[in-house]
Design a protein around this motif. Sequence first.
Motif, short mmCIF file in Angstrom:
data_model
loop_
_atom_site.label_atom_id
_atom_site.label_comp_id
_atom_site.label_asym_id
_atom_site.label_seq_id
_atom_site.Cartn_x
_atom_site.Cartn_y
_atom_site.Cartn_z
N TRP A 667 0.98 -1.21 -0.05
CA TRP A 667 0.07 0.03 0.12
C TRP A 667 0.87 1.15 0.04
O TRP A 667 1.81 1.47 0.84
CB TRP A 667 -0.89 -0.02 1.11
N ARG A 688 -3.82 10.10 -1.86
CA ARG A 688 -4.30 8.74 -2.35
C ARG A 688 -3.48 7.60 -1.82
O ARG A 688 -2.31 7.72 -1.59
CB ARG A 688 -4.49 8.72 -3.96
N ILE A 690 -2.91 3.61 -2.84
CA ILE A 690 -2.96 2.92 -3.99
C ILE A 690 -2.58 1.27 -3.45
O ILE A 690 -1.35 1.35 -2.92
CB ILE A 690 -1.95 3.37 -5.25
N ARG A 710 -3.46 -4.51 -8.98
CA ARG A 710 -2.95 -3.43 -8.77
C ARG A 710 -3.98 -2.21 -8.65
O ARG A 710 -5.02 -2.19 -9.35
CB ARG A 710 -1.90 -2.77 -9.99
N ASN A 711 -3.81 -1.26 -7.79
CA ASN A 711 -4.86 -0.31 -7.51
C ASN A 711 -6.16 -0.92 -7.21
O ASN A 711 -7.38 -0.69 -7.95
CB ASN A 711 -4.91 0.79 -8.70
N ASP A 714 -9.26 0.45 -6.89
CA ASP A 714 -9.82 1.58 -8.01
C ASP A 714 -9.80 2.91 -7.72
O ASP A 714 -10.71 3.78 -8.32
CB ASP A 714 -11.17 1.02 -8.69
N LYS A 715 -8.98 3.36 -7.04
CA LYS A 715 -8.74 5.07 -6.63
C LYS A 715 -8.18 5.86 -7.70
O LYS A 715 -7.11 5.64 -8.30
CB LYS A 715 -7.80 5.28 -5.51
N ASN A 732 -4.35 8.81 -12.50
CA ASN A 732 -3.52 7.63 -12.37
C ASN A 732 -4.06 6.31 -13.28
O ASN A 732 -5.32 6.44 -13.57
CB ASN A 732 -3.22 7.28 -11.04
N ARG A 735 -7.81 0.23 -11.87
CA ARG A 735 -7.70 -1.11 -11.33
C ARG A 735 -7.19 -2.02 -12.49
O ARG A 735 -7.72 -1.97 -13.64
CB ARG A 735 -9.08 -1.47 -10.48
#
Length: 746
Positions: A667, A688, A690, A710-711, A714-715, A732, A735
């Motif tokens: 994280w 954020r 991630i 990854r992510n 889903d930010k 960015n 997800r």
Amino acid sequence: MKMFGQSILVRSVQLALCTTALSLSAVVAAEESNSEEKVTGLEVIEVTSRKRIETVKDVPATVTAMSAENINDYLGSGENIRALAGRVPSLQIESSNGRQSPRFYIRGLGNTDFDVNANQPVSMVLDNIVLENAVLKSIPLFDVERVEVLNGPQGTVFGRNTTAGIVKIDTVAPDFTNEGYVRGGYGSRGTMFLEAGKNFELSDTWAARASFKHQERDEWVDNITTGDEVGGYEEFAYRLQFLYDNGSDTRALLKFHGFDQDGDMPQIFYANAFEVGKSGLRDSFDESKIYHDSTSGFELDHQGGSLEIEHDFENVTLTSITGYDTLESWSYADIDGGVTDFSGVPNQLGKQLWFNVASGDGLSDHEQLTQELRLSGDSDDIYYQVGLFYFKEDYTVDNKDLDAEGNTTNFYQIDQLTTSYALFGQVEYKPVEDWAFTLGLRYTSDDKELDIREGGTSNVVFEIDKDDSYVNWDLAARYTIDRDLTAFARVGNASRGPVTIGRFGFPSEADTETLTSYEVGLKADLFDGNARWHITAYTYDIEDHQLTATGGEANTNSLLNADNTYGAGIETSFEAMLTDQLRISTNLSYNKTEIQDKTLKAERCSSTPTCTAYDEVANTVEGDFGPVVTVFVDGNPLPRSPKWLANININYELPVDYGYYYVQTDWNYRSKSNIFLYEAKEFYADARWIGGLRLGFNNDDGFDVAIVGRNITDKIVADGAVDFLNLTAFVNEPRFWGIEIGYNFY
């Protein structure tokens, strides 16, 4: 010398120590609850940050190493080197050109200039060759041995001077075995990759290694205006190396490498993704939809090679490192991020009022040549090295304004030649067993010649010729308190020579900047080698700091010199084996920066409508599309420099008879930061978290299979913006879920 304000220092240290204390308590609890289970301890990390093999504790500076395993985890979703941002203390990486031209920041210091000839205060060194141009730094990571990040000024060890730090990448070198690997994956948005590397034992004295990486992604963004899909790319990179080692006094490594990249959109711009008077992306924002009315695309072709020769004489080692790189690149896009609209209603998502703006930038006839010669040796209490460094880079920049179909409407070319010579050296003296003192010195001569031409002609409309020479130094002390604890203090001084740009015929230049930094730190091994903890406190001042004012009234950049910029911060990292199966690593950094120049001004946003800016207005003049407002930026933080960066990585392994199952999660946190030199409510890169997840199985024969995320929350936040047209943003990566399969053979 400016020192920390006491309250800032106290709060920063308290937070860093609190975070570390939580992790330390976890180790204590784990040891108490597993008193019958022996923990084997952490491996010793060796680095080459001073051009010799040492442990991290031996280096009197802040240096952090990332393992190949962790790097592969971060890159599994089709990401490039930007995925390493925040993974070590104070490292930030971003780009307004998508998969090209990454920009590095260390301790808040970087350069927001999006020109393809922009100079950066953070150097990227790949296999002992500095890659100066930002486009050269686009090369993908594969078959990597480790990445080391050196915080603070460098130059008395490395050939190319740098004020902020170095990202040092070492790829896997050939050896006299036949081991290798192959790995591939497939996931969201049609993302797939395949990479491999293998050693070849050619004779008793010759070995080779070949490696490559292919990566691609399908189009995944709907262009509502045209009905097309965009966002796809394809990349291929290779590396071929030959090692000569006669087993006694001579070693040589010859390397060839190349990188080819093609795609349909370098950066995805979203027109009016911000709303006037509000922070963050608007509620109706959807990263999978755009409204572009101009064509876009990008391509890059990079070829290069290097030759490193090392010969041992009786008491000294001579090292020669020669590097050559050349590239061609072209990148163009719908910069306004929207469809042209004549309604007169401002700030509509996906729309650009009155006129369309598209442009392209590229490099042609590019050549970079570096040559380093270095002598090194040691005795019982002295280690020294002294070197000569030559750098030459020659290229042409193409700047084009384009219409909706991609035809050129305005064309300028900039020819730039950079030549640099340096003499550098460093000596370490150990008067007694517990103390070591290091002194470094560097002399540099830089020359930059820049011509601006009407595109496609020999008609030069402006010339700049800037040169300077300067001396830099550093002084460090290391004290070994006991077998498990060392302390260090370092004072460093470095300069960045004069810089020039000429985007779209607008010449700009800045004088040499000089940074002086002070830092102290502790490095500790804890709990019988089952944990380690590092902490550093630093402060710096930059005289004549080179800054870039991007955007404002037009699609241009302007170079500025600030009287002074001040920075201070805390960096800490902690790693522990809680049990033989459970491992945790964390890092945290706090970086405060402040521009100190009461007369320094920058153009405020000229979008339609204008943003909600906070800075004092200096003056207002009429422009082609409304008032052009300049504001004072004294006291502002540096752009794209978040105060807080944090990372936590947890790995658990469950052994079975035929291998082990594993769960890994990481994280990464980045706090809010302003995007431009001025401050506005809309133009912030949002804070954020991630998160990543990896669930896999590895057997005893070298086979590995994993589900990769990854992510995973889903930010989506703004990573950057364009301010001279509308409230445009870029964001960015969304997800990603995928599967990876790998095999190591011996």
